[in-house]
Design a protein around this motif. Structure first.
Motif, PDB file in Angstrom:
ATOM      1  N   SER A 149      -1.136   4.655   6.148  1.00  0.00           N
ATOM      2  CA  SER A 149      -0.602   2.747   5.983  1.00  0.00           C
ATOM      3  C   SER A 149      -1.178   2.660   6.513  1.00  0.00           C
ATOM      4  CB  SER A 149       0.874   3.391   5.511  1.00  0.00           C
ATOM      5  OG  SER A 149       1.176   4.455   4.649  1.00  0.00           O
ATOM      6  N   ALA A 150      -0.941   2.615   8.019  1.00  0.00           N
ATOM      7  CA  ALA A 150      -1.476   1.851   9.179  1.00  0.00           C
ATOM      8  C   ALA A 150      -3.307   1.613   8.822  1.00  0.00           C
ATOM      9  CB  ALA A 150      -1.370   2.308  10.247  1.00  0.00           C
ATOM     10  N   SER A 157       6.178  -3.080   8.928  1.00  0.00           N
ATOM     11  CA  SER A 157       5.153  -3.152  10.243  1.00  0.00           C
ATOM     12  C   SER A 157       5.767  -4.143  12.127  1.00  0.00           C
ATOM     13  CB  SER A 157       4.374  -3.449  10.054  1.00  0.00           C
ATOM     14  OG  SER A 157       4.026  -4.369   9.545  1.00  0.00           O
ATOM     15  N   PHE A 182      15.315  -3.452  12.588  1.00  0.00           N
ATOM     16  CA  PHE A 182      15.668  -2.912  14.145  1.00  0.00           C
ATOM     17  C   PHE A 182      16.990  -2.827  14.550  1.00  0.00           C
ATOM     18  CE2 PHE A 182      12.328  -5.711  15.886  1.00  0.00           C
ATOM     19  CZ  PHE A 182      11.668  -4.648  15.732  1.00  0.00           C
ATOM     20  N   HIS A 199      13.492   9.822  15.608  1.00  0.00           N
ATOM     21  CA  HIS A 199      11.977  10.062  15.673  1.00  0.00           C
ATOM     22  C   HIS A 199      11.457  10.257  16.402  1.00  0.00           C
ATOM     23  CE1 HIS A 199       8.555   8.882  14.027  1.00  0.00           C
ATOM     24  NE2 HIS A 199       8.943   9.154  12.846  1.00  0.00           N
ATOM     25  N   TYR A 258       8.256   7.452  23.087  1.00  0.00           N
ATOM     26  CA  TYR A 258       8.252   5.653  23.709  1.00  0.00           C
ATOM     27  C   TYR A 258       9.655   5.740  25.494  1.00  0.00           C
ATOM     28  CZ  TYR A 258       6.779   3.545  19.706  1.00  0.00           C
ATOM     29  OH  TYR A 258       5.681   2.474  18.749  1.00  0.00           O
ATOM     30  N   LYS A 260      -5.141   1.251   6.143  1.00  0.00           N
ATOM     31  CA  LYS A 260      -5.594   1.360   4.994  1.00  0.00           C
ATOM     32  C   LYS A 260      -5.195  -0.085   4.897  1.00  0.00           C
ATOM     33  CE  LYS A 260      -4.246   4.730   1.399  1.00  0.00           C
ATOM     34  NZ  LYS A 260      -2.701   5.123   0.871  1.00  0.00           N
ATOM     35  N   MET A 261      -3.883  -0.628   5.882  1.00  0.00           N
ATOM     36  CA  MET A 261      -3.537  -1.802   5.998  1.00  0.00           C
ATOM     37  C   MET A 261      -4.860  -2.900   7.399  1.00  0.00           C
ATOM     38  SD  MET A 261       0.101  -1.915   7.342  1.00  0.00           S
ATOM     39  CE  MET A 261       0.342  -3.606   7.818  1.00  0.00           C
ATOM     40  N   VAL A 303       9.173   9.510  17.521  1.00  0.00           N
ATOM     41  CA  VAL A 303       7.945   8.048  18.162  1.00  0.00           C
ATOM     42  C   VAL A 303       8.946   7.621  18.868  1.00  0.00           C
ATOM     43  CG1 VAL A 303       7.039   6.116  17.553  1.00  0.00           C
ATOM     44  CG2 VAL A 303       6.460   7.610  15.935  1.00  0.00           C
ATOM     45  N   TYR A 304      10.795   7.844  18.880  1.00  0.00           N
ATOM     46  CA  TYR A 304      11.018   6.408  19.593  1.00  0.00           C
ATOM     47  C   TYR A 304      10.899   7.439  20.896  1.00  0.00           C
ATOM     48  CZ  TYR A 304      11.801   2.090  17.307  1.00  0.00           C
ATOM     49  OH  TYR A 304      11.554   1.301  16.280  1.00  0.00           O
ATOM     50  N   ILE A 341       0.837  -1.184  -0.032  1.00  0.00           N
ATOM     51  CA  ILE A 341       0.091  -0.395   0.212  1.00  0.00           C
ATOM     52  C   ILE A 341       0.867   1.400  -0.077  1.00  0.00           C
ATOM     53  CG2 ILE A 341      -2.049  -0.898   1.003  1.00  0.00           C
ATOM     54  CD1 ILE A 341      -0.495   0.117   3.253  1.00  0.00           C
ATOM     55  N   GLY A 364       1.990  -1.572  14.363  1.00  0.00           N
ATOM     56  CA  GLY A 364       3.129  -1.115  13.790  1.00  0.00           C
ATOM     57  C   GLY A 364       3.530  -0.022  13.476  1.00  0.00           C
ATOM     58  N   ILE A 365       2.957   0.658  12.809  1.00  0.00           N
ATOM     59  CA  ILE A 365       3.686   1.714  11.684  1.00  0.00           C
ATOM     60  C   ILE A 365       2.144   3.406  11.554  1.00  0.00           C
ATOM     61  CG2 ILE A 365       4.369   0.529  10.083  1.00  0.00           C
ATOM     62  CD1 ILE A 365       2.854   0.809   8.277  1.00  0.00           C
ATOM     63  N   PRO A 398       9.053  -1.723  23.145  1.00  0.00           N
ATOM     64  CA  PRO A 398       9.371  -0.435  21.804  1.00  0.00           C
ATOM     65  C   PRO A 398      10.701  -0.036  21.538  1.00  0.00           C
ATOM     66  CG  PRO A 398       7.589  -0.229  23.784  1.00  0.00           C
ATOM     67  CD  PRO A 398       8.544  -1.650  24.229  1.00  0.00           C
ATOM     68  N   ARG A 411      17.582   0.708  12.610  1.00  0.00           N
ATOM     69  CA  ARG A 411      17.095   1.440  13.480  1.00  0.00           C
ATOM     70  C   ARG A 411      18.122   2.247  14.471  1.00  0.00           C
ATOM     71  NH1 ARG A 411      10.259   0.816  13.903  1.00  0.00           N
ATOM     72  NH2 ARG A 411      10.450   0.048  11.910  1.00  0.00           N
ATOM     73  N   ASN A 412      18.647   1.010  14.876  1.00  0.00           N
ATOM     74  CA  ASN A 412      19.659   1.745  16.093  1.00  0.00           C
ATOM     75  C   ASN A 412      20.723   1.976  15.877  1.00  0.00           C
ATOM     76  OD1 ASN A 412      19.586  -0.418  19.309  1.00  0.00           O
ATOM     77  ND2 ASN A 412      18.094  -1.148  17.818  1.00  0.00           N
ATOM     78  N   GLY A 433       2.056   5.327  14.597  1.00  0.00           N
ATOM     79  CA  GLY A 433       2.662   6.342  14.680  1.00  0.00           C
ATOM     80  C   GLY A 433       3.761   6.892  13.372  1.00  0.00           C
ATOM     81  N   PHE A 434       4.321   5.970  12.995  1.00  0.00           N
ATOM     82  CA  PHE A 434       5.535   6.719  11.477  1.00  0.00           C
ATOM     83  C   PHE A 434       4.531   7.529  10.295  1.00  0.00           C
ATOM     84  CE2 PHE A 434       7.533   3.234  14.628  1.00  0.00           C
ATOM     85  CZ  PHE A 434       8.741   4.386  14.932  1.00  0.00           C
ATOM     86  N   ASP A 435       3.018   6.335  10.444  1.00  0.00           N
ATOM     87  CA  ASP A 435       2.411   6.129   9.175  1.00  0.00           C
ATOM     88  C   ASP A 435       1.003   6.399   8.849  1.00  0.00           C
ATOM     89  OD1 ASP A 435       2.202   6.894   5.975  1.00  0.00           O
ATOM     90  OD2 ASP A 435       2.917   5.379   5.695  1.00  0.00           O
ATOM     91  N   GLY A 453      13.921  -0.898  18.409  1.00  0.00           N
ATOM     92  CA  GLY A 453      14.526  -0.277  16.995  1.00  0.00           C
ATOM     93  C   GLY A 453      15.365   1.257  17.559  1.00  0.00           C
TER      94      GLY A 453
END
Lengths: 181, 292
Positions: free
Chosen positions: B206-207, A77, A97, A110, A116, B209-210, A112-113, A46, B198-199, B46, A100-101, B201-203, B49
């Motif tokens: 797209s999330a 995801s 992962f 980011h 968290y 749509k899934m 979001v991180y 998508i 899982g996405i 969390p 990203r680290n 918060g990032f997009d 990553g």
């Protein structure tokens, strides 16, 4: 010639070894570019910004900055569908992962991180369990929960993760000026 | 009766109280007991990553807490299940990492020894309770109710950590559980599709749509309701269903229930006891008269 043509002189041949040393990145070099991951990926279906096969190829080529400072590395995801089907056991979600680290250490922080880490530092857990939540819990017959942030703070103090997401640690700074786009 | 340490994680105790309430309600009657462990916290998912070491230490902190009580862990959240199981396995195998993690953990007075095991609540229903015992506990079978199972991701994947439990490509356990409570399981297109959580918060688009595509497929298959076993899947399909309709399209009004809620109803508990009022999409289904 188009601007996005890859200049071989700009490539970092050490990037694949750097990733391989990061937990989760060990099997990167096993990839033979079959594309099963991208064919399987529900995000790729998508949103064509995320293409795991392409990210792996970029990593193998040594496009360090283009990978680490990108905004597509956040789009896995972590469903593990590709992981189940990859014939070379590249372990793609773990690889993402790992990337990203490294990206975080290079200054691609980011929000979001950062969110968290701030939440875990503030409450010991991702979602606050305060008076309001505990009143509701009791109403539904559930035991109240006491937040335990001290132990988490001790861990964070040791690993310096909060300093990292707060941008206070010096390190590689490949993405420092650009941040997350 | 076997006791398990109940690992709630971060999302369930705040956004999944109906999951927690129904799971606590049914376990003793089904032959296993849930014990609260105040030292349990975030599983570490969390931070996978962000920083591997921190993530492993967070997992080890909870694993060590269960070890001190000499208990195995039962989880409600699928992401917690995978993260704790993965960390448990990795820390048992990798001595250098274990020593590094224990060095940090020592500052909190804990030590990881590798003496506990982790199972998802649904896996406990399948493996420890068993379909026959569940059928025997059903007093109000949900006959005629057509339910679509959403397995989600981390309940079964990565399969290498789950010792051959069910199948990541052709899973059957939730469908069999649906049949065990007298309801009918519904097959639908793209059954293995991830919820998109899982996405989120990032997009967000797209999330959603899934999320929306699965709601569409389930609706097309003629299901009365869907069932899930992970709080983030519930956030996407139930709490965010209206948002998915608004931002992506469609009109579904598809009730989504945690499996323990359905099981509780089939065991004769009332809609109030399984906290159906907390499901965001109105659960407007005809359930057999509750006897309890």
């Amino acid at each position: 010639m188009a601007d996005d043509v890859i200049d071989a002189d700009e490539l970092d041949p050490g990037f694949k070894y750097e990733i391989s040393k990061q937990p989760g990145g060990e099997n990167l070099k096993l990839c033979f570019q079959c594309g099963t991951c991208s064919g399987t990926c529900p995000v790729r279906a998508i949103n064509d910004k995320y293409n795991p096969r392409r990210i792996i190829r970029m990593a193998l080529l040594g496009m360090r900055k283009e990978v680490l400072c990108s905004d597509f590395i956040w789009l896995c995801s972590t469903c593990y569908a590709c992981h189940e089907r990859c014939p070379q056991n590249v372990r793609i979600p773990e690889l993402m992962f790992a990337i990203r680290n490294i990206a975080l250490r290079e200054g691609n922080i980011h929000p979001v991180y950062k969110g968290y880490v701030d939440a875990l530092d503030g409450h010991g857990r991702l979602l606050e369990v305060g008076e309001f939540e505990n009143e509701k819990r009791v109403k539904y017959g559930l035991p109240p929960i006491a937040e335990e942030k001290e132990r988490v703070r001790k861990i964070f103090h040791h690993t310096r993760i909060k300093d990292r997401t707060d941008g206070k640690l010096k390190g590689g700074e490949a993405c420092a000026t650009e941040g997350s786009k | 009766m076997k006791s398990y340490a109940l690992f709630l994680g971060c999302t369930v105790p705040v956004r999944g109280m109906h999951y927690e309430a129904s799971a606590r309600l049914i376990s003793d009657k089904l032959g296993f007991h849930l014990v609260d462990v105040p030292e349990f916290g975030c599983c570490g998912f969390p931070l996978e990553g962000a920083d591997h070491l921190t993530s492993y230490v967070m997992a080890a902190m909870s694993l060590a807490a269960a070890e001190r009580k000499d208990l195995d862990i039962v989880t409600l959240c699928s992401a917690c299940t995978a993260t704790l199981t993965k960390a448990n396995k990795k820390l048992k195998e990798d001595r250098a990492l274990r020593e590094e993690v224990n060095k940090v953990l020592a500052e909190t007075g804990a030590e990881f020894k590798g003496k506990t095991n982790i199972k998802h609540f649904a896996r406990v229903l399948v493996e420890e309770v068993g379909y026959d015992k569940i059928k025997a506990a059903v007093t109000n079978p949900l006959t005629g109710l057509k339910v679509a199972a959403h397995y989600g991701c981390h309940y079964l994947k990565p399969s290498e950590i789950y010792e051959g439990f069910d199948s990541s490509e052709r899973p059957v356990t939730l469908d069999k559980l649906i049949e065990a409570i007298g309801a009918t399981h519904i097959e639908y297109e793209d059954k293995l599709q991830c919820c998109g959580g899982g996405i989120l918060g990032f997009d967000e688009l797209s999330a959603l749509k899934m999320t929306q595509s699965k709601l569409q497929h389930i609706k097309e298959a003629g299901a009365d309701a869907m069932t899930f076993i992970c709080p983030f899947c519930a956030v996407m399909y139930d709490a965010n269903q209206k948002t998915a309709e608004m931002k992506v399209g469609g009109k579904f009004a598809l009730p989504g229930l945690y499996f323990p809620q359905l099981l509780g109803l089939a065991m004769g508990y009332t809609p109030k006891q399984v906290a159906l009022d907390l499901n965001r999409v109105k659960v407007n289904l005809k359930f057999p008269e509750a006897k309890a």
